[in-house]
Design an enzyme around this catalytic site. Structure first.
Site, PDB file in Angstrom:
ATOM      1  N   ASN A 173     -37.525  19.894 -17.141  1.00 20.81           N
ATOM      2  CA  ASN A 173     -37.338  18.800 -16.186  1.00 20.81           C
ATOM      3  C   ASN A 173     -38.703  18.373 -15.651  1.00 20.81           C
ATOM      4  O   ASN A 173     -39.726  18.956 -16.002  1.00 20.81           O
ATOM      5  CB  ASN A 173     -36.366  19.208 -15.076  1.00 20.81           C
ATOM      6  N   ALA A 185     -37.922  26.012  -6.765  1.00 21.16           N
ATOM      7  CA  ALA A 185     -37.970  25.711  -8.206  1.00 21.16           C
ATOM      8  C   ALA A 185     -36.860  24.753  -8.602  1.00 21.16           C
ATOM      9  O   ALA A 185     -35.789  24.742  -8.001  1.00 21.16           O
ATOM     10  CB  ALA A 185     -37.844  27.009  -9.005  1.00 21.16           C
ATOM     11  N   ASP A 237     -30.008  24.096 -14.846  1.00 20.24           N
ATOM     12  CA  ASP A 237     -28.652  24.593 -14.596  1.00 20.24           C
ATOM     13  C   ASP A 237     -28.033  25.200 -15.843  1.00 20.24           C
ATOM     14  O   ASP A 237     -27.185  26.069 -15.756  1.00 20.24           O
ATOM     15  CB  ASP A 237     -27.765  23.445 -14.089  1.00 20.24           C
ATOM     16  N   PRO A 264     -27.896  31.612 -14.454  1.00 21.77           N
ATOM     17  CA  PRO A 264     -27.611  32.250 -13.159  1.00 21.77           C
ATOM     18  C   PRO A 264     -28.138  31.377 -12.024  1.00 21.77           C
ATOM     19  O   PRO A 264     -29.192  30.754 -12.160  1.00 21.77           O
ATOM     20  CB  PRO A 264     -28.391  33.574 -13.226  1.00 21.77           C
ATOM     21  N   ASP A 265     -27.390  31.310 -10.932  1.00 22.51           N
ATOM     22  CA  ASP A 265     -27.858  30.562  -9.767  1.00 22.51           C
ATOM     23  C   ASP A 265     -28.594  31.529  -8.843  1.00 22.51           C
ATOM     24  O   ASP A 265     -27.985  32.329  -8.133  1.00 22.51           O
ATOM     25  CB  ASP A 265     -26.675  29.902  -9.049  1.00 22.51           C
ATOM     26  N   ILE A 266     -29.908  31.441  -8.890  1.00 18.12           N
ATOM     27  CA  ILE A 266     -30.754  32.420  -8.177  1.00 18.12           C
ATOM     28  C   ILE A 266     -30.548  32.298  -6.669  1.00 18.12           C
ATOM     29  O   ILE A 266     -30.361  33.286  -5.961  1.00 18.12           O
ATOM     30  CB  ILE A 266     -32.247  32.193  -8.541  1.00 18.12           C
ATOM     31  N   PHE A 283     -33.713  24.106  -1.899  1.00 17.04           N
ATOM     32  CA  PHE A 283     -34.098  22.712  -2.009  1.00 17.04           C
ATOM     33  C   PHE A 283     -32.966  21.977  -2.727  1.00 17.04           C
ATOM     34  O   PHE A 283     -32.292  22.552  -3.576  1.00 17.04           O
ATOM     35  CB  PHE A 283     -35.398  22.559  -2.824  1.00 17.04           C
ATOM     36  N   LYS A 324     -24.085  21.762  -0.703  1.00 12.67           N
ATOM     37  CA  LYS A 324     -24.880  22.809  -1.348  1.00 12.67           C
ATOM     38  C   LYS A 324     -25.134  23.956  -0.378  1.00 12.67           C
ATOM     39  O   LYS A 324     -25.062  25.129  -0.746  1.00 12.67           O
ATOM     40  CB  LYS A 324     -26.210  22.191  -1.793  1.00 12.67           C
ATOM     41  N   LYS A 369     -23.757  27.521  -1.585  1.00 13.76           N
ATOM     42  CA  LYS A 369     -24.707  28.583  -1.957  1.00 13.76           C
ATOM     43  C   LYS A 369     -24.782  29.661  -0.881  1.00 13.76           C
ATOM     44  O   LYS A 369     -25.086  30.800  -1.169  1.00 13.76           O
ATOM     45  CB  LYS A 369     -26.090  27.989  -2.184  1.00 13.76           C
TER      46      LYS A 369
HETATM   47  O1  C5P Z   1     -27.528  23.466  -7.628  1.00  8.85           O
HETATM   48  P1  C5P Z   1     -28.834  22.793  -7.523  1.00  8.85           P
HETATM   49  O2  C5P Z   1     -29.710  23.002  -8.738  1.00  8.85           O
HETATM   50  O3  C5P Z   1     -28.842  21.365  -7.133  1.00  8.85           O
HETATM   51  O4  C5P Z   1     -29.529  23.552  -6.285  1.00  8.85           O
HETATM   52  C1  C5P Z   1     -30.860  23.417  -5.962  1.00  8.85           C
HETATM   53  C2  C5P Z   1     -31.353  24.635  -5.282  1.00  8.85           C
HETATM   54  O5  C5P Z   1     -30.853  25.813  -5.916  1.00  8.85           O
HETATM   55  C3  C5P Z   1     -32.866  24.781  -5.351  1.00  8.85           C
HETATM   56  O6  C5P Z   1     -33.276  25.467  -4.207  1.00  8.85           O
HETATM   57  C4  C5P Z   1     -33.056  25.598  -6.597  1.00  8.85           C
HETATM   58  O7  C5P Z   1     -34.283  26.298  -6.569  1.00  8.85           O
HETATM   59  C5  C5P Z   1     -31.888  26.548  -6.543  1.00  8.85           C
HETATM   60  N1  C5P Z   1     -31.353  26.958  -7.850  1.00  8.85           N
HETATM   61  C6  C5P Z   1     -31.497  28.262  -8.254  1.00  8.85           C
HETATM   62  N2  C5P Z   1     -30.964  28.656  -9.463  1.00  8.85           N
HETATM   63  C7  C5P Z   1     -30.300  27.776 -10.235  1.00  8.85           C
HETATM   64  C8  C5P Z   1     -30.162  26.449  -9.838  1.00  8.85           C
HETATM   65  C9  C5P Z   1     -30.708  26.063  -8.639  1.00  8.85           C
HETATM   66  O8  C5P Z   1     -32.095  29.040  -7.539  1.00  8.85           O
HETATM   67  N3  C5P Z   1     -29.820  28.189 -11.408  1.00  8.85           N
END
Ligand code: C5P
Length: 410
Positions: free
Chosen positions: A216, A280, A284, A311-313, A331, A345, A349
Site C-alpha cells: 500500500n 502501520a 488486511d 492477523p489484526d495486531i 490509526f 473501529k 478493536k
Molecule cells: O482495520 P483497519 O486496517 O482499518 O484498522 C487500522 C488500524 O488497525 C491501524 O492502527 C492499524 O495499524 C491496525 N491494524 C493492525 N493489524 C491489521 C490491520 C490493521 O494492527 N491486520
C-alpha cells in the site's frame, strides 16, 4: 600521580567487545581532563585489550579478578566501587547489561555494579540484533528505571560487517556524558521517562510469489515521527517497521519486518509495554498458500489468487487478557465517513483512542508531509489542525502524556 581526593574519579569497566579499543582513547581524554581513571577489565574484555594498555594509559593498577587475594587486601571490591564518583561501562556488552539488570554478581564487574552506591553510565556496544532483541530491550528498560544512564548506542557500520544500531558511542561522546554527569547536569528526562512504547509503522508487503507482492502507499512518515516525538519525551521506544525508505529515528531501535504476520510476531516479542501505538498500514489480506516459485504466465490466463485475512495486531493487543498495555492507540485511514468508521473501529478493536485520517487522494496524506488528525475516544471526537507530520506527532504524544497524567497512579 593524581590522588583520589583532589580530582574526580571514574571507575571504568571495560567489557568484551571490539569497541574496547575505543576505551583506550576514552581513558586518554579523561586523563587529559585530570579525571582519575581506575579500570576493571572483564575476562572477555581482556580478549580485546591488554591490562598493560589500560595501566599505561590510566597510570593505575587494573583490576580483573573478584577473588584476587592481593587486590582484595590492597583494596576490596566494595571499596573500589565506593571510591569512584561514577562507574562507566564501555563497552557495555549485552551480557554485562543482562547481569546488571538481573542483579547477578558472579564476576568483579557485576559485583562492583551491585555493590556500588554510585550511579553508572553505560555505553552499549553489540550487534544490532542483540541490541534489538526483546531480552536486551527489557534489560535496557529495567536499567533505565533503576537509574542507569546511557550514552548511545549509535547507528553505523559494525566490526561484524553488518550495519545497524549497536555501535558504541564515540569516546568524545562518552567523555562529554561523563563531564556532564560530573558537572551535576541532570539527565534530560521527559514526561515519558521510564515508559516503554511499542509503535508499528509503514506498510506491509504480502508476497504473491518470490518476486511480486501486494503493498500500500504508506510511507511510514507519521509512525516514524511519533516514534521520534515519544523518544524526545523520554520514552524507551521500539519501532516495528514495515519496508520504508526513511532513516531510523535517533535513539530508537527499529525492528524491520515485511509481512503482517512478521509484524505481529515482532510486536508480540516487544511486549509488554506501557503504550502501544499501531500506526502501520497493515495489509488486511495476504495471498493464501505458500509461494515458493515464481508464477509463470501461461495459457491458463491470470492466476486465481485467493486472499486470506491477516492477523489484526491492534485488535489482539487491545484485547489481551494479561499484560494489555495501559494505553492502546490505533490509526484509521479512511476515504469516507471518517468519524463514523473510526468510532466503529474503536469499539470493534477495543483500543483506547483512534487517530483518524482522511486519506482520500485529494488529502495528500498518504506519502505526504502533512496530516490532519481527528482524535476519537469513547468520550468524544476532537479535530486537530492540519500540521506537518512531526508537529502532529508531538501533539499526539503530548495528548497521550495528558491522558496518562489524568489517570490515577501516573
Ligand atoms: O482495520 P483497519 O486496517 O482499518 O484498522 C487500522 C488500524 O488497525 C491501524 O492502527 C492499524 O495499524 C491496525 N491494524 C493492525 N493489524 C491489521 C490491520 C490493521 O494492527 N491486520
Amino acid at each position: 600521580m593524581t590522588t583520589l581526593t583532589d580530582h574526580p574519579s571514574v571507575l571504568l569497566i571495560v567489557g568484551g567487545g571490539i569497541a574496547a579499543y575505543k576505551s583506550l582513547e576514552l581513558i586518554r581524554l579523561l586523563r587529559g581532563a585530570e579525571i582519575q581513571v581506575r579500570t576493571v577489565l572483564t575476562k572477555a574484555g581482556a580478549q580485546f585489550v591488554t591490562p598493560l594498555s589500560l595501566a599505561s594509559l590510566s597510570g593505575e593498577k587494573v583490576f580483573e579478578d573478584l577473588f584476587s587475594l592481593t587486590d582484595e587486601t590492597e583494596m576490596g571490591h566494595i571499596e573500589l566501587s565506593r571510591q569512584a564518583d561514577l562507574i562507566v561501562i564501555a563497552p557495555a556488552t549485552a551480557d554485562l547489561l543482562a547481569k546488571a539488570a538481573n542483579g547477578l554478581a558472579n564476576d568483579l564487574a557485576s559485583t562492583l555494579l551491585l555493590a556500588s552506591n554510585k550511579p553508572a553510565l553505560a555505553a552499549p556496544a553489540m550487534n544490532w540484533r542483540m541490541w534489538e532483541h526483546p531480552a536486551t530491550r527489557r534489560n535496557h528498560a529495567q536499567l533505565r528505571a533503576d537509574g542507569m544512564r546511557f550514552v548511545g548506542p549509535n547507528e553505523g557500520a559494525m566490526a561484524c560487517g553488518e550495519t545497524g544500531f549497536g555501535r558504541m558511542a564515540e569516546p568524545e561522546e562518552i567523555f562529554a556524558a561523563i563531564r556532564a554527569y560530573l558537572a551535576g547536569a541532570p539527565e534530560p528526562r521527559g514526561p515519558l521517562a521510564g515508559k516503554k512504547i511499542v509503535i508499528t509503522a509503514g506498510p506491509t508487503h504480502e508476497p504473491i510469489d518470490p518476486v511480486r507482492y501486494i503493498a500500500n502507499r504508506s510511507s511510514g512518515k507519521q509512525g516514524y515521527a511519533v516514534a521520534r516525538a515519544a523518544r524526545a519525551a523520554g520514552a524507551d521506544v521500539i519501532l516495528v517497521s514495515g519496508p520504508v525508505t526513511i532513516p531510523p529515528p535517533e535513539g530508537v531501535p527499529v525492528i524491520r519486518v515485511e509481512t503482517a504476520r512478521e509484524m505481529a510476531a515482532a510486536v508480540d516479542a516487544a511486549l509488554p509495554c506501557d503504550i502501544f501505538i499501531a500506526a502501520a498500514a497493515v495489509a488486511d489480506w495476504r495471498i493464501a498458500g505458500d509461494h515458493a516459485e515464481k508464477i509463470k504466465k501461461g495459457k491458463k490466463g491470470p492466476p486465481d489468487l485467493k486472499l486470506v485475512e491477516n492477523p489484526d495486531i491492534l485488535a489482539k493487543v487491545s484485547q489481551l487478557q494479561n499484560g494489555r498495555p495501559g494505553l492502546v492507540v490505533g490509526f484509521a485511514a479512511e476515504t469516507e465517513k471518517l468519524v463514523e468508521h473510526a468510532r466503529r473501529k474503536l469499539a470493534r478493536k477495543g483500543c483506547d483512542l483512534i487517530v483518524a485520517n482522511d486519506v482520500s487522494p485529494a488529502s495528500g496524506v498518504m506519502g505526504g508531509d502533512e496530516n490532519t488528525m481527528v482524535i476519537v475516544t469513547a468520550e468524544g471526537v476532537t479535530s486537530w489542525p492540519k500540521l506537518d507530520k512531526d508537529a502532529a506527532a508531538v501533539m499526539l504524544v503530548e495528548h497521550l502524556v495528558e491522558i496518562l497524567a489524568q489517570r490515577e497512579g501516573f
